[in-house]
Design a protein around this motif. Structure first.
Motif, short mmCIF file in Angstrom:
data_model
loop_
_atom_site.label_atom_id
_atom_site.label_comp_id
_atom_site.label_asym_id
_atom_site.label_seq_id
_atom_site.Cartn_x
_atom_site.Cartn_y
_atom_site.Cartn_z
N ASN A 1 0.96 -1.29 0.00
CA ASN A 1 0.13 -0.08 -0.12
C ASN A 1 0.97 1.15 0.19
OD1 ASN A 1 -2.06 1.60 0.11
ND2 ASN A 1 -2.89 0.78 2.25
N ASP A 2 0.92 1.93 -1.19
CA ASP A 2 1.86 2.99 -1.21
C ASP A 2 1.02 4.32 -0.84
OD1 ASP A 2 3.94 4.69 -1.69
OD2 ASP A 2 3.47 4.82 -3.96
N GLN A 3 1.52 4.84 0.26
CA GLN A 3 0.80 6.06 0.88
C GLN A 3 1.80 7.27 0.68
OE1 GLN A 3 -2.03 6.90 2.62
NE2 GLN A 3 -2.88 4.77 2.28
N SER A 4 2.03 7.59 -0.48
CA SER A 4 2.82 8.86 -0.60
C SER A 4 2.10 10.07 -0.62
CB SER A 4 3.48 8.58 -2.19
OG SER A 4 2.42 8.82 -3.11
#
Length: 174
Positions: A2-5
């Motif tokens: 899960n990429d939370q940039s």
């Protein structure tokens, strides 16, 4: 995974929830200030003391008009925009007269009408625009409105166009 940039600052919801009321207040304030400047009331003259002293000077014009037994009847024709005046009194009738219409509230609406003599004691002139409601009237032989204090005599009156198109003019009562 899960990429939370992080999002750019201007895409954050909480930022716009904080700034939206502030932006709204600024816009409404600017609108109110512009309305206030555009529709400002006329101000009281800075020279009110001098003007009140000049009242005594101009009372001589009314005295002179009483001595000459001057009186006039003013008639407006709203269809043709012609104003007629019948002047009576023991005076040598000047070739032209100045009629000043002063609006009681808005100085920008004031009019000056030059009345030319068409026969002995009879004058006629034209005016632009529509005249409604109440106006103060001043008649004098001086043709320059800026030099109204130099006039030999003056007659005053008042007209309400809601009630009629004619008005009598007489010397002001002390």
């Amino acid at each position: 995974m899960n990429d939370q940039s992080p999002k750019p600052w201007y895409r954050e919801t909480w930022l716009w929830l904080v700034l939206a009321p502030l932006i709204l207040v600024v816009l409404v304030s600017l609108t109110m200030v512009s309305i206030a400047f555009r529709h400002a009331d006329d101000t009281v003259s800075d020279t009110y003391y001098k003007d009140s002293r000049m009242y005594h000077y101009t009372a001589g014009q009314d005295e002179r008009a009483r001595e000459l037994e001057l009186a006039a009847l003013l008639q407006f024709n709203p269809e043709t925009h012609v104003v007629s005046l019948d002047l009576t009194g023991a005076v040598e009738y000047p070739p032209a007269l100045l009629l000043s219409l002063s609006h009681p509230v808005e100085e920008d609406l004031d009019h000056h009408i030059r009345l030319a003599q068409v026969s002995s004691g009879r004058y006629r002139g034209t005016y632009d625009g529509e005249l409604h409601h109440r106006w103060y009237l001043r008649l004098m032989p001086q043709l320059d409105p800026e030099q109204h204090l130099d006039a030999e005599w003056r007659l005053k009156g008042e007209i309400n166009f809601e009630l009629g198109q004619a008005a009598p003019l007489n010397p002001a009562v002390q």
